[in-house]
Design a protein around this motif. Structure first.
Motif, PDB file in Angstrom:
ATOM      1  N   GLN A 122       4.867   5.837   5.721  1.00 42.85           N
ATOM      2  CA  GLN A 122       3.921   5.818   6.009  1.00 42.85           C
ATOM      3  C   GLN A 122       3.022   6.356   6.650  1.00 42.85           C
ATOM      4  N   VAL A 123       3.378   7.849   7.113  1.00 42.96           N
ATOM      5  CA  VAL A 123       2.052   8.480   7.114  1.00 42.96           C
ATOM      6  C   VAL A 123       0.988   8.489   6.429  1.00 42.96           C
ATOM      7  N   ASN A 124       1.596   9.375   4.975  1.00 37.83           N
ATOM      8  CA  ASN A 124       0.287   9.625   4.197  1.00 37.83           C
ATOM      9  C   ASN A 124       0.458   8.439   3.622  1.00 37.83           C
ATOM     10  N   PHE A 125       1.032   7.423   2.972  1.00 38.35           N
ATOM     11  CA  PHE A 125       0.808   6.502   1.980  1.00 38.35           C
ATOM     12  C   PHE A 125       0.191   5.163   2.470  1.00 38.35           C
ATOM     13  N   GLY A 126       0.214   5.153   3.302  1.00 39.72           N
ATOM     14  CA  GLY A 126      -0.320   3.363   4.863  1.00 39.72           C
ATOM     15  C   GLY A 126       0.968   2.554   4.439  1.00 39.72           C
ATOM     16  N   ASP A 127       0.722   1.733   5.221  1.00 39.00           N
ATOM     17  CA  ASP A 127       1.102   0.526   4.891  1.00 39.00           C
ATOM     18  C   ASP A 127       0.603  -0.776   5.234  1.00 39.00           C
ATOM     19  N   PRO A 128      -0.046  -1.773   3.999  1.00 37.88           N
ATOM     20  CA  PRO A 128      -0.644  -2.319   4.142  1.00 37.88           C
ATOM     21  C   PRO A 128      -0.071  -3.921   4.900  1.00 37.88           C
ATOM     22  N   GLU A 129       0.757  -4.319   4.779  1.00 33.26           N
ATOM     23  CA  GLU A 129       1.485  -4.897   4.887  1.00 33.26           C
ATOM     24  C   GLU A 129       1.259  -4.961   6.497  1.00 33.26           C
ATOM     25  N   ARG A 130       1.057  -4.367   7.399  1.00 29.74           N
ATOM     26  CA  ARG A 130       1.193  -3.771   8.442  1.00 29.74           C
ATOM     27  C   ARG A 130      -0.621  -3.413   9.183  1.00 29.74           C
ATOM     28  N   SER A 131      -0.965  -3.337   8.274  1.00 31.11           N
ATOM     29  CA  SER A 131      -3.109  -2.267   8.159  1.00 31.11           C
ATOM     30  C   SER A 131      -2.801  -0.943   8.695  1.00 31.11           C
ATOM     31  N   MET A 132      -1.661  -0.255   8.653  1.00 27.44           N
ATOM     32  CA  MET A 132      -1.325   1.101   8.884  1.00 27.44           C
ATOM     33  C   MET A 132      -2.148   2.075   7.227  1.00 27.44           C
TER      34      MET A 132
END
Length: 154
Positions: free
Chosen positions: A121-131
């Motif tokens: 998640q830090v590297n590639f994000g998490d679109p569902e959580r707006s990360m």
């Protein structure tokens, strides 16, 4: 669940890499065969960016206890405060990762107990959580430092 996926990806990485090199990746130290990494973008380079970054975590960055090796915790704290604090808070407790009926879990819990998910998640994000994804925003060393610091959070 994600840890199993990350482990599977790492196994696939080693297997694929070994097959591409004709088994040279599995040669013993006494063998004189030297394995070379395929040139990025070449037909032999079959790893996705995600696979390569997750394999790095599993094979190089985690110690036997699941701690990030080589992290500069002080620099990680500074980077966390600059990049992560606006959403996660000073102590990482602003955002609860658990469902409402489960025990609360925060960024420190995720970093300690499920580093593959945290790292992804830090590297590639998490679109569902707006990360936001940070792989193109921060250096690998900075991401390692943030991950090491996150493991110290409550």
């Amino acid at each position: 669940m994600f840890y199993k996926r990350a482990t599977l990806l790492a196994v696939l990485f080693v297997t694929t890499y070994g097959l591409l090199l004709g088994g040279a990746a599995f040669a013993s130290a006494s063998d004189s065969v030297k394995a070379e990494k395929p040139v990025p973008g070449s037909p032999g380079d079959t790893l996705t960016r995600e696979d390569a970054r997750m394999a790095l975590l599993v094979y190089k960055l985690l110690d036997k206890d699941g701690k990030i090796k080589g992290a500069n915790i002080k620099r990680g704290e500074k980077l966390f405060m600059q990049n992560c604090r606006p959403c996660h808070g000073d102590d990482g407790h602003r955002f609860n990762f658990s469902l409402y009926y489960e025990k609360p879990a925060f960024i420190g819990d995720r970093a300690r107990d499920d580093m593959p998910t945290f790292w992804y998640q830090v590297n590639f994000g998490d679109p569902e959580r707006s990360m936001e994804a940070y792989i193109d925003e921060l250096t690998l060393e900075e991401l390692i430092d943030i991950a090491g610091f996150a493991q110290t959070l409550p």
